[in-house]
Design a protein around this motif. Structure first.
Motif, PDB file in Angstrom:
ATOM      1  N   PHE A   1       0.823  -1.209   0.000  1.00 23.63           N
ATOM      2  CA  PHE A   1       0.000   0.000   0.000  1.00 23.63           C
ATOM      3  C   PHE A   1       0.860   1.264   0.000  1.00 23.63           C
ATOM      4  O   PHE A   1       0.539   2.247  -0.670  1.00 23.63           O
ATOM      5  CB  PHE A   1      -0.953   0.026   1.187  1.00 23.63           C
ATOM      6  N   TYR A   2       1.955   1.240   0.731  1.00 29.56           N
ATOM      7  CA  TYR A   2       2.861   2.389   0.736  1.00 29.56           C
ATOM      8  C   TYR A   2       3.447   2.605  -0.651  1.00 29.56           C
ATOM      9  O   TYR A   2       3.510   3.730  -1.146  1.00 29.56           O
ATOM     10  CB  TYR A   2       3.987   2.184   1.761  1.00 29.56           C
ATOM     11  N   TYR A   3       3.870   1.530  -1.305  1.00 30.62           N
ATOM     12  CA  TYR A   3       4.445   1.637  -2.640  1.00 30.62           C
ATOM     13  C   TYR A   3       3.411   2.168  -3.633  1.00 30.62           C
ATOM     14  O   TYR A   3       3.722   3.037  -4.460  1.00 30.62           O
ATOM     15  CB  TYR A   3       4.966   0.274  -3.089  1.00 30.62           C
ATOM     16  N   LEU A   4       2.179   1.663  -3.581  1.00 32.25           N
ATOM     17  CA  LEU A   4       1.129   2.145  -4.478  1.00 32.25           C
ATOM     18  C   LEU A   4       0.794   3.607  -4.217  1.00 32.25           C
ATOM     19  O   LEU A   4       0.565   4.372  -5.151  1.00 32.25           O
ATOM     20  CB  LEU A   4      -0.124   1.281  -4.332  1.00 32.25           C
ATOM     21  N   HIS A   5       0.768   3.994  -2.944  1.00 29.93           N
ATOM     22  CA  HIS A   5       0.483   5.384  -2.608  1.00 29.93           C
ATOM     23  C   HIS A   5       1.572   6.307  -3.155  1.00 29.93           C
ATOM     24  O   HIS A   5       1.283   7.357  -3.723  1.00 29.93           O
ATOM     25  CB  HIS A   5       0.365   5.536  -1.086  1.00 29.93           C
TER      26      HIS A   5
ATOM     27  N   VAL B   1       3.455  10.212  -7.360  1.00 30.39           N
ATOM     28  CA  VAL B   1       4.395  10.575  -8.421  1.00 30.39           C
ATOM     29  C   VAL B   1       3.655  10.749  -9.751  1.00 30.39           C
ATOM     30  O   VAL B   1       3.908  11.702 -10.493  1.00 30.39           O
ATOM     31  CB  VAL B   1       5.509   9.513  -8.537  1.00 30.39           C
ATOM     32  N   ALA B   2       2.732   9.852 -10.051  1.00 31.46           N
ATOM     33  CA  ALA B   2       1.964   9.945 -11.290  1.00 31.46           C
ATOM     34  C   ALA B   2       1.092  11.197 -11.293  1.00 31.46           C
ATOM     35  O   ALA B   2       0.983  11.892 -12.314  1.00 31.46           O
ATOM     36  CB  ALA B   2       1.099   8.697 -11.471  1.00 31.46           C
ATOM     37  N   HIS B   3       0.476  11.505 -10.172  1.00 30.32           N
ATOM     38  CA  HIS B   3      -0.366  12.695 -10.078  1.00 30.32           C
ATOM     39  C   HIS B   3       0.461  13.960 -10.266  1.00 30.32           C
ATOM     40  O   HIS B   3       0.048  14.886 -10.970  1.00 30.32           O
ATOM     41  CB  HIS B   3      -1.087  12.722  -8.732  1.00 30.32           C
TER      42      HIS B   3
ATOM     43  N   GLN C   1       2.532  18.256 -16.433  1.00 26.01           N
ATOM     44  CA  GLN C   1       2.262  18.264 -17.867  1.00 26.01           C
ATOM     45  C   GLN C   1       1.109  19.195 -18.206  1.00 26.01           C
ATOM     46  O   GLN C   1       1.179  19.946 -19.188  1.00 26.01           O
ATOM     47  CB  GLN C   1       1.943  16.850 -18.353  1.00 26.01           C
ATOM     48  N   MET C   2       0.048  19.162 -17.413  1.00 26.30           N
ATOM     49  CA  MET C   2      -1.091  20.039 -17.670  1.00 26.30           C
ATOM     50  C   MET C   2      -0.717  21.500 -17.447  1.00 26.30           C
ATOM     51  O   MET C   2      -1.149  22.378 -18.181  1.00 26.30           O
ATOM     52  CB  MET C   2      -2.280  19.648 -16.790  1.00 26.30           C
TER      53      MET C   2
END
Length: 72
Positions: free
Chosen positions: A24-28, A33-35, A41-42
């Motif tokens: 869960f920590y890794y996914l968070h 990072v993706a957000h 980019q936006m």
């Protein structure tokens, strides 16, 4: 035999809980990072678009100041 089975189950569930927390920590962290990347980019896209719109507005103002030639 009951004590050994309970010990093994407790160890298994403790390991599963630790692995789950790590996952869960890794996914968070990956989500953050993706957000951040998408936000950057936006932001760059909006800055580029604002620059284009400003240059078009300036071009439109310059063209409107030129005298209109009559087509005779």
């Amino acid at each position: 035999m009951g004590y050994a089975l309970r010990l093994r189950l407790a160890s298994f569930f403790a390991g599963a809980a630790v692995a789950s927390a790590g996952g869960f920590y890794y996914l968070h962290k990956d989500y953050k990072v993706a957000h951040q990347s998408m936000s950057q980019q936006m932001s760059n896209l909006y800055k580029s678009l604002d620059g284009r719109i400003s240059s078009l507005e300036n071009l439109n103002q310059v063209e409107s100041l030129k005298p209109v030639e009559s087509a005779e």
